[in-house]
Structures are given as C-alpha cells and as structure tokens.
Design a protein around this motif. Sequence first.
Motif, PDB file in Angstrom:
ATOM      1  N   VAL A   4     -54.515 -17.333 -49.366  1.00 40.56           N
ATOM      2  CA  VAL A   4     -54.565 -16.426 -47.938  1.00 40.56           C
ATOM      3  C   VAL A   4     -55.841 -16.907 -47.434  1.00 40.56           C
ATOM      4  O   VAL A   4     -56.046 -17.080 -46.218  1.00 40.56           O
ATOM      5  CB  VAL A   4     -54.592 -14.841 -48.300  1.00 40.56           C
ATOM      6  N   ASP A   5     -56.906 -16.996 -48.127  1.00 39.73           N
ATOM      7  CA  ASP A   5     -58.039 -17.629 -47.506  1.00 39.73           C
ATOM      8  C   ASP A   5     -57.765 -18.879 -46.919  1.00 39.73           C
ATOM      9  O   ASP A   5     -58.466 -19.406 -45.900  1.00 39.73           O
ATOM     10  CB  ASP A   5     -59.248 -17.763 -48.565  1.00 39.73           C
ATOM     11  N   ALA A   6     -56.999 -19.962 -47.524  1.00 34.62           N
ATOM     12  CA  ALA A   6     -56.730 -21.149 -46.938  1.00 34.62           C
ATOM     13  C   ALA A   6     -56.016 -21.023 -45.453  1.00 34.62           C
ATOM     14  O   ALA A   6     -55.926 -22.091 -44.582  1.00 34.62           O
ATOM     15  CB  ALA A   6     -55.922 -21.900 -47.876  1.00 34.62           C
ATOM     16  N   ALA A   7     -55.360 -19.741 -45.192  1.00 34.62           N
ATOM     17  CA  ALA A   7     -54.988 -19.629 -43.722  1.00 34.62           C
ATOM     18  C   ALA A   7     -55.775 -19.345 -42.781  1.00 34.62           C
ATOM     19  O   ALA A   7     -55.082 -19.183 -41.662  1.00 34.62           O
ATOM     20  CB  ALA A   7     -53.642 -18.334 -44.046  1.00 34.62           C
ATOM     21  N   ILE A   8     -56.896 -19.013 -43.095  1.00 26.92           N
ATOM     22  CA  ILE A   8     -57.960 -18.497 -41.944  1.00 26.92           C
ATOM     23  C   ILE A   8     -58.047 -19.819 -41.032  1.00 26.92           C
ATOM     24  O   ILE A   8     -58.118 -19.543 -39.816  1.00 26.92           O
ATOM     25  CB  ILE A   8     -59.263 -17.969 -42.584  1.00 26.92           C
ATOM     26  N   GLU A   9     -58.137 -20.780 -41.281  1.00 23.23           N
ATOM     27  CA  GLU A   9     -58.482 -22.098 -40.648  1.00 23.23           C
ATOM     28  C   GLU A   9     -57.330 -22.311 -39.581  1.00 23.23           C
ATOM     29  O   GLU A   9     -57.462 -22.504 -38.389  1.00 23.23           O
ATOM     30  CB  GLU A   9     -58.816 -23.454 -41.224  1.00 23.23           C
ATOM     31  N   PRO A  10     -56.118 -22.105 -40.129  1.00 22.40           N
ATOM     32  CA  PRO A  10     -54.806 -22.775 -39.058  1.00 22.40           C
ATOM     33  C   PRO A  10     -54.853 -21.371 -38.304  1.00 22.40           C
ATOM     34  O   PRO A  10     -54.548 -21.623 -37.176  1.00 22.40           O
ATOM     35  CB  PRO A  10     -53.779 -22.948 -40.077  1.00 22.40           C
ATOM     36  N   ALA A  11     -55.038 -20.166 -38.797  1.00 20.14           N
ATOM     37  CA  ALA A  11     -54.985 -18.885 -37.882  1.00 20.14           C
ATOM     38  C   ALA A  11     -55.969 -19.181 -36.432  1.00 20.14           C
ATOM     39  O   ALA A  11     -55.598 -18.744 -35.631  1.00 20.14           O
ATOM     40  CB  ALA A  11     -55.349 -17.778 -38.775  1.00 20.14           C
ATOM     41  N   ILE A  12     -57.148 -19.345 -37.201  1.00 22.87           N
ATOM     42  CA  ILE A  12     -58.248 -19.740 -36.025  1.00 22.87           C
ATOM     43  C   ILE A  12     -57.665 -20.838 -34.968  1.00 22.87           C
ATOM     44  O   ILE A  12     -57.893 -20.903 -33.875  1.00 22.87           O
ATOM     45  CB  ILE A  12     -59.743 -19.898 -36.500  1.00 22.87           C
ATOM     46  N   ALA A  13     -57.054 -21.809 -35.461  1.00 22.20           N
ATOM     47  CA  ALA A  13     -56.640 -22.898 -34.555  1.00 22.20           C
ATOM     48  C   ALA A  13     -55.580 -22.420 -33.667  1.00 22.20           C
ATOM     49  O   ALA A  13     -55.810 -22.619 -32.594  1.00 22.20           O
ATOM     50  CB  ALA A  13     -56.158 -24.130 -35.687  1.00 22.20           C
TER      51      ALA A  13
ATOM     52  N   ALA B  93     -55.500 -19.276 -32.592  1.00 23.63           N
ATOM     53  CA  ALA B  93     -56.036 -18.593 -31.654  1.00 23.63           C
ATOM     54  C   ALA B  93     -56.744 -19.401 -30.625  1.00 23.63           C
ATOM     55  O   ALA B  93     -56.811 -18.987 -29.538  1.00 23.63           O
ATOM     56  CB  ALA B  93     -57.073 -17.654 -32.363  1.00 23.63           C
ATOM     57  N   LEU B  94     -57.204 -20.265 -31.012  1.00 22.36           N
ATOM     58  CA  LEU B  94     -58.032 -21.390 -29.914  1.00 22.36           C
ATOM     59  C   LEU B  94     -57.225 -21.918 -29.009  1.00 22.36           C
ATOM     60  O   LEU B  94     -57.233 -22.058 -27.775  1.00 22.36           O
ATOM     61  CB  LEU B  94     -58.814 -22.349 -30.706  1.00 22.36           C
ATOM     62  N   ALA B  95     -55.684 -22.281 -29.535  1.00 20.72           N
ATOM     63  CA  ALA B  95     -54.622 -22.984 -28.663  1.00 20.72           C
ATOM     64  C   ALA B  95     -54.352 -21.755 -27.594  1.00 20.72           C
ATOM     65  O   ALA B  95     -54.034 -22.093 -26.630  1.00 20.72           O
ATOM     66  CB  ALA B  95     -53.694 -23.269 -29.555  1.00 20.72           C
ATOM     67  N   GLU B  96     -54.465 -20.267 -28.112  1.00 19.73           N
ATOM     68  CA  GLU B  96     -53.944 -19.482 -27.140  1.00 19.73           C
ATOM     69  C   GLU B  96     -54.966 -19.080 -26.034  1.00 19.73           C
ATOM     70  O   GLU B  96     -54.582 -18.977 -24.822  1.00 19.73           O
ATOM     71  CB  GLU B  96     -53.738 -18.130 -27.719  1.00 19.73           C
ATOM     72  N   LEU B  97     -56.349 -19.165 -26.524  1.00 22.57           N
ATOM     73  CA  LEU B  97     -57.523 -18.995 -25.619  1.00 22.57           C
ATOM     74  C   LEU B  97     -57.591 -20.094 -24.663  1.00 22.57           C
ATOM     75  O   LEU B  97     -57.669 -19.778 -23.290  1.00 22.57           O
ATOM     76  CB  LEU B  97     -58.767 -18.981 -26.274  1.00 22.57           C
ATOM     77  N   GLU B  98     -57.165 -21.514 -25.043  1.00 22.81           N
ATOM     78  CA  GLU B  98     -56.916 -22.551 -24.262  1.00 22.81           C
ATOM     79  C   GLU B  98     -55.910 -22.419 -22.921  1.00 22.81           C
ATOM     80  O   GLU B  98     -56.005 -22.547 -21.830  1.00 22.81           O
ATOM     81  CB  GLU B  98     -56.764 -23.649 -24.921  1.00 22.81           C
ATOM     82  N   ALA B  99     -54.648 -21.700 -23.521  1.00 21.95           N
ATOM     83  CA  ALA B  99     -53.530 -21.699 -22.579  1.00 21.95           C
ATOM     84  C   ALA B  99     -54.068 -20.526 -21.534  1.00 21.95           C
ATOM     85  O   ALA B  99     -53.372 -20.692 -20.618  1.00 21.95           O
ATOM     86  CB  ALA B  99     -52.478 -21.164 -23.339  1.00 21.95           C
ATOM     87  N   LEU B 100     -54.617 -19.604 -22.063  1.00 24.69           N
ATOM     88  CA  LEU B 100     -55.126 -18.438 -21.084  1.00 24.69           C
ATOM     89  C   LEU B 100     -56.532 -18.739 -20.146  1.00 24.69           C
ATOM     90  O   LEU B 100     -56.672 -18.223 -19.562  1.00 24.69           O
ATOM     91  CB  LEU B 100     -55.283 -17.319 -21.979  1.00 24.69           C
ATOM     92  N   GLY B 101     -56.999 -20.063 -20.457  1.00 22.62           N
ATOM     93  CA  GLY B 101     -57.951 -20.538 -19.341  1.00 22.62           C
ATOM     94  C   GLY B 101     -59.212 -20.325 -20.013  1.00 22.62           C
ATOM     95  O   GLY B 101     -60.463 -20.337 -19.074  1.00 22.62           O
ATOM     96  N   ALA B 102     -59.534 -19.801 -21.224  1.00 21.70           N
ATOM     97  CA  ALA B 102     -60.802 -19.371 -21.686  1.00 21.70           C
ATOM     98  C   ALA B 102     -61.513 -20.745 -22.269  1.00 21.70           C
ATOM     99  O   ALA B 102     -60.917 -21.064 -23.262  1.00 21.70           O
ATOM    100  CB  ALA B 102     -60.631 -18.320 -22.631  1.00 21.70           C
ATOM    101  N   THR B 103     -62.554 -20.967 -22.089  1.00 15.67           N
ATOM    102  CA  THR B 103     -63.389 -22.068 -22.499  1.00 15.67           C
ATOM    103  C   THR B 103     -64.169 -21.741 -23.913  1.00 15.67           C
ATOM    104  O   THR B 103     -64.931 -21.009 -23.610  1.00 15.67           O
ATOM    105  CB  THR B 103     -64.021 -23.203 -21.473  1.00 15.67           C
ATOM    106  N   VAL B 104     -63.875 -22.297 -24.890  1.00 10.36           N
ATOM    107  CA  VAL B 104     -64.530 -21.578 -26.203  1.00 10.36           C
ATOM    108  C   VAL B 104     -65.236 -23.003 -26.730  1.00 10.36           C
ATOM    109  O   VAL B 104     -64.643 -23.953 -26.899  1.00 10.36           O
ATOM    110  CB  VAL B 104     -63.466 -21.075 -27.103  1.00 10.36           C
ATOM    111  N   ARG B 105     -66.514 -22.742 -27.210  1.00  9.64           N
ATOM    112  CA  ARG B 105     -67.412 -23.790 -27.641  1.00  9.64           C
ATOM    113  C   ARG B 105     -67.865 -23.564 -29.102  1.00  9.64           C
ATOM    114  O   ARG B 105     -67.966 -22.311 -29.683  1.00  9.64           O
ATOM    115  CB  ARG B 105     -68.543 -24.080 -26.991  1.00  9.64           C
TER     116      ARG B 105
END
Length: 208
Positions: free
Chosen positions: A141-150, A152-164
């Motif tokens: 389950v710990d190993a799923a954190i990285e793809p889960a965050i990826a 979320a980043l894709a969703e943020l990008e689609a919504l126009g939010a720039t994350v650094r």
Amino acid sequence: MTAHNTVSILVMGIGNVLWADEGFGVRAVETFNALYDCPETVSVMDGGTQGLYLLPHVEACDALILFDAIDYGLPPGTLKIICDEEVPAFMGAKKMSLHQTGFQEVLATAEFLGWKPRRRVLIGVQPAEIDDYGGSLRPIVDAAIEPAIASALAELEALGATVRRRQAPVEALGPDALDRALYETERPSAAEACRIGDPRFIDIQAGD
C-alpha cells in the motif's frame, strides 16, 4: 466558481493513521505536501477523521481531489480512480470505518446546500491490512503513494494549476506526534503492545 474563472481546488487525504492501511489517504496527502508547492488556488489538507467538520472546506472548493483507502474488493495495493458523480457511491460502498460514513455525509450535505463542483476525483487504494492498531502502511500500500500522487498531479494540470517541486522543507500538515517517521520508529514491538485489542478479551473469546 471563483472570480475570473479561477478554479479553487482542495487536495485532501482522509483516514485514520492509527489503523495501518486506513491511514493511506493521510500519508499520501502528507507526502504530496512535503514534495510539492502549490499556487494559492490549491489548498492541501489532512482531513483525518473529522467528518462533518470538513463541510466548509468542501463547500468552498470548485474541485476536490481526495486520497483514501477504499475497499474495492480488488487485490491489495490496487490503485483505482473514481470521478465526479460516482465518488459518493464508492465512499459508501463498503465502509471500513466511521470516517467514510462521515465523509459520505459531507458530500451529500454539500450537494444539498447547492455545492456544484467542476470536478471530483477519488484516488483510492485497496488496503492490505487495517486491523493493526498502531500499525503502519503495509509495503504494497505504501508503494501506491507515488502513483497516487502522480494521478493527483495530472488532475491538477488538467485543472490549470501549476505545481512545482519544493526547494525547502515545509511545515507538516498534522501534529508532530503523528509525523510518519517519528510514529513508525517509536512504535513498540508486537511483544510489548497488542495490535488488535485488549488481550484479556481476546482470551475470553477464544475460550468460549
């Protein structure tokens, strides 16, 4: 919708870190917050098990990205993403704890009060173990954190939010006592602490 067509986004993790994999949502959002700096339009929150106390935060957003452990009936560690109108149904499908009942009520109440989000995303992982009081995330389950965050980043990008990526450490979302590194390194051994409840009652039940 907020002024100038700007989307207000809430990235939230819910769950109970005291019960092993049930803490996935909280640990995922903590990791996200530690790694990424978000614009003012994005709020990042550890929702824990606060239930209806989260209602004002949900009502205030135009898009919700949620991390949680969900019993999908799939192999442990499986990541599954649910979107928009399907999210409330999956929050209430197979409840593992009261925090999911509470958050399902949050979504229902927000909609009843007129909340009409542009986007809802549930990034859920199938837990491997939750009946381990004081336990940590299981490796799968710990190993799923990285793809889960990826995701979320894709969703943020689609919504126009720039994350650094962050260039410096940031204050933790939750209390210091529940900081993951501290929490896991100070955990008593299985010989010192019962993981599933009071051993006196377990012995009684075993003898019945």
